[in-house]
Design an enzyme around this catalytic site. Structure first.
Site, PDB file in Angstrom:
ATOM      1  N   TRP A 156       0.826  -1.223   0.000  1.00 29.94           N
ATOM      2  CA  TRP A 156       0.000   0.000   0.000  1.00 29.94           C
ATOM      3  C   TRP A 156       0.846   1.252   0.000  1.00 29.94           C
ATOM      4  O   TRP A 156       0.518   2.229  -0.674  1.00 29.94           O
ATOM      5  CB  TRP A 156      -0.994  -0.026   1.158  1.00 29.94           C
ATOM      6  CG  TRP A 156      -1.990  -1.136   1.040  1.00 29.94           C
ATOM      7  CD1 TRP A 156      -2.170  -2.174   1.910  1.00 29.94           C
ATOM      8  CD2 TRP A 156      -2.926  -1.361  -0.034  1.00 29.94           C
ATOM      9  NE1 TRP A 156      -3.158  -3.015   1.448  1.00 29.94           N
ATOM     10  CE2 TRP A 156      -3.640  -2.539   0.261  1.00 29.94           C
ATOM     11  CE3 TRP A 156      -3.222  -0.671  -1.206  1.00 29.94           C
ATOM     12  CZ2 TRP A 156      -4.638  -3.051  -0.574  1.00 29.94           C
ATOM     13  CZ3 TRP A 156      -4.212  -1.176  -2.057  1.00 29.94           C
ATOM     14  CH2 TRP A 156      -4.902  -2.352  -1.732  1.00 29.94           C
ATOM     15  N   ASP A 180      -1.606   6.466   6.269  1.00 29.64           N
ATOM     16  CA  ASP A 180      -2.721   5.588   5.890  1.00 29.64           C
ATOM     17  C   ASP A 180      -2.937   4.635   7.066  1.00 29.64           C
ATOM     18  O   ASP A 180      -2.068   3.825   7.379  1.00 29.64           O
ATOM     19  CB  ASP A 180      -2.321   4.822   4.620  1.00 29.64           C
ATOM     20  CG  ASP A 180      -3.339   3.753   4.208  1.00 29.64           C
ATOM     21  OD1 ASP A 180      -4.341   3.558   4.911  1.00 29.64           O
ATOM     22  OD2 ASP A 180      -3.094   3.108   3.163  1.00 29.64           O
ATOM     23  N   LYS A 219     -12.085  -1.890   6.514  1.00 27.47           N
ATOM     24  CA  LYS A 219     -11.280  -2.837   7.280  1.00 27.47           C
ATOM     25  C   LYS A 219     -11.794  -2.906   8.714  1.00 27.47           C
ATOM     26  O   LYS A 219     -12.036  -3.971   9.239  1.00 27.47           O
ATOM     27  CB  LYS A 219      -9.801  -2.423   7.280  1.00 27.47           C
ATOM     28  CG  LYS A 219      -9.230  -2.137   5.895  1.00 27.47           C
ATOM     29  CD  LYS A 219      -9.098  -3.395   5.039  1.00 27.47           C
ATOM     30  CE  LYS A 219      -8.983  -3.094   3.548  1.00 27.47           C
ATOM     31  NZ  LYS A 219      -7.740  -2.502   3.120  1.00 27.47           N
TER      32      LYS A 219
HETATM   33  C1  LIG Z   1      -7.236  -2.015   1.872  1.00 28.56           C
HETATM   34  C2  LIG Z   1      -6.205  -0.979   1.998  1.00 28.56           C
HETATM   35  C3  LIG Z   1      -6.061   0.044   1.046  1.00 28.56           C
HETATM   36  C4  LIG Z   1      -6.905   0.139  -0.192  1.00 28.56           C
HETATM   37  O1  LIG Z   1      -8.182   0.530   0.131  1.00 28.56           O
HETATM   38  P1  LIG Z   1      -9.275   0.830  -0.990  1.00 28.56           P
HETATM   39  O2  LIG Z   1     -10.347   1.464  -0.183  1.00 28.56           O
HETATM   40  O3  LIG Z   1      -9.650  -0.461  -1.605  1.00 28.56           O
HETATM   41  O4  LIG Z   1      -8.674   1.764  -1.985  1.00 28.56           O
HETATM   42  C5  LIG Z   1      -5.099   0.999   1.271  1.00 28.56           C
HETATM   43  N1  LIG Z   1      -4.306   0.968   2.357  1.00 28.56           N
HETATM   44  C6  LIG Z   1      -4.413  -0.007   3.279  1.00 28.56           C
HETATM   45  C7  LIG Z   1      -3.514   0.004   4.466  1.00 28.56           C
HETATM   46  C8  LIG Z   1      -5.361  -1.005   3.127  1.00 28.56           C
HETATM   47  O5  LIG Z   1      -5.452  -1.980   4.057  1.00 28.56           O
END
Ligand SMILES: *Cc1c(COP(=O)(O)O)cnc(C)c1O
Length: 360
Positions: free
Chosen positions: A101, A171, A195
């Site tokens: 990511w 993030d 998540k």
């Molecule tokens: C799942 C995830 C993403 C991507 O998320 P989307 O909403 O599908 O774009 C980005 N960063 C992390 C840490 C993730 O777990």
């Protein structure tokens, strides 16, 4: 009805009480005679849902006054572009690569300016967090970027990097609301909610007000300017209304559990059961160095791909689903977010024990 233990990395398990409440309100939300899905986003009822969700999130995370909370769309992945478009005034940003990511975010930022890698753990398949106490942070960096919890590899920053005064952008998709954080240490803290908070389709961006400006990169679409959404209170256009409503219910549920300090204690206890089992097992082992282990995502392997496949198959048959690891790590991954009860982790380790005895 029978519910499984869902170890999916995302979209992931939600609190059963929240799902039940949403079901009860499906046809008639609090006497409005309609579902939240059918409601105008300009209605008083929805404005109240949005305001309450923001207020509860502010309380849970202790968000300072000088931060805005934005409920946006496009998932975490759209932020990979939105962040540089809004923040890259010097066209320079520094990245710490700890998994897929952060790598994706780094590649995307490279479209808009100089995206430097100042640390990486790719040399050992992202199985650890690099030492970030004295990094070569660029003098003109607009920000330093991290992915705080690495969903695929199961690592977590236990200490934030020393950004040498530069703005930190994180993030937190897969560790959102899993423990208390000091928001004031970040310029932006953001995550997709699917998540640990709610249904896919909502991304929450918590951003310090001085970072919200009209001075964005040329060509930045209106919808991708933080200022557009901050000025409109997340109602510039139709927001992901139903998703926000569910997030709001999860915030209430978290408050009822005792808030983020209580969640942290619960999550630690829960993860410990699984890690303790892995550490004494002669069949299964964790893939992450112990000091950087995530409380949310726990990858593990047997070392034998056929045995891994059999385990995943038999576990699914016994009601433990979505345990297959990411293709780049192989093996298994148990995602044990806030809504996974401790009983689910206990039952999983008992199943693993039984599997181990039967397949010695
Ligand atoms: C799942 C995830 C993403 C991507 O998320 P989307 O909403 O599908 O774009 C980005 N960063 C992390 C840490 C993730 O777990």
């Amino acid at each position: 009805m029978s519910r499984v233990y869902n170890f999916s990395a995302g979209p992931a398990v939600l609190p059963e009480a929240v799902l039940q409440e949403a079901a009860d309100e499906m046809l008639d939300y609090q006497g409005t005679g309609m579902s939240v899905m059918e409601m105008s986003h300009r209605s008083e009822s929805f404005q109240q849902i949005l305001d309450t969700a923001e207020a509860d999130l502010r309380e849970l995370m202790n968000i300072p006054e000088n931060y805005k909370v934005l409920f946006l769309q496009g998932g975490a992945s759209l932020q990979f572009a939105m962040i540089p478009m809004n923040l890259m005034k010097n066209r320079t940003a520094d990245f710490i690569l700890t998994g897929q990511w952060s790598k994706k975010a780094w590649k995307e930022a490279g479209k808009y300016g100089k995206a430097n890698v100042i640390a990486s753990s790719e040399d050992r398949t992202f199985s650890y967090i690099p030492d970030c106490s004295d990094l070569p942070v660029s003098k003109d960096a607009d920000y330093v970027y991290i992915c705080e919890n690495n969903t695929i590899y199961g690592t977590k920053f236990k200490e934030l990097p020393n950004t040498k005064g530069k703005t930190l952008v994180a993030d937190v998709s897969s560790c959102f609301l899993s423990e208390p954080v000091d928001v004031s240490k970040y310029g932006i803290i953001y995550g997709g909610v699917q998540k640990n908070i709610g249904p896919a389709g909502v991304v929450i961006v918590i951003i310090r007000e001085d970072l919200i400006t009209e001075d964005v990169l040329p060509g930045t679409p209106t919808m991708m300017q933080y200022k557009t959404h901050a000025d409109a209170g997340s109602l510039y256009n139709t927001p992901p209304a139903y998703g926000i409503y569910i997030c709001g219910k999860v915030f209430k549920w978290l408050k009822k559990q005792g808030g983020l300090t209580a969640m942290k204690a619960y999550n630690e206890k829960k993860a410990q059961i699984l890690y303790d089992y892995l550490d004494q097992s002669s069949m299964f082992s964790g893939t992450v160095v112990p000091e950087d282990r995530s409380l949310m995502n726990v990858p593990f392997v047997t070392g034998d791909r056929e045995l891994d496949a059999r385990f995943i198959r038999e576990a699914a048959g016994a009601g433990f689903v979505n345990l297959k690891g990411h293709r780049t790590v192989g093996g298994m991954r148990a995602s044990i977010y806030n809504a996974m009860p401790i009983s689910g982790v206990k039952a999983l380790t008992e199943f693993m024990q039984k599997f181990e005895e039967e397949n010695r």
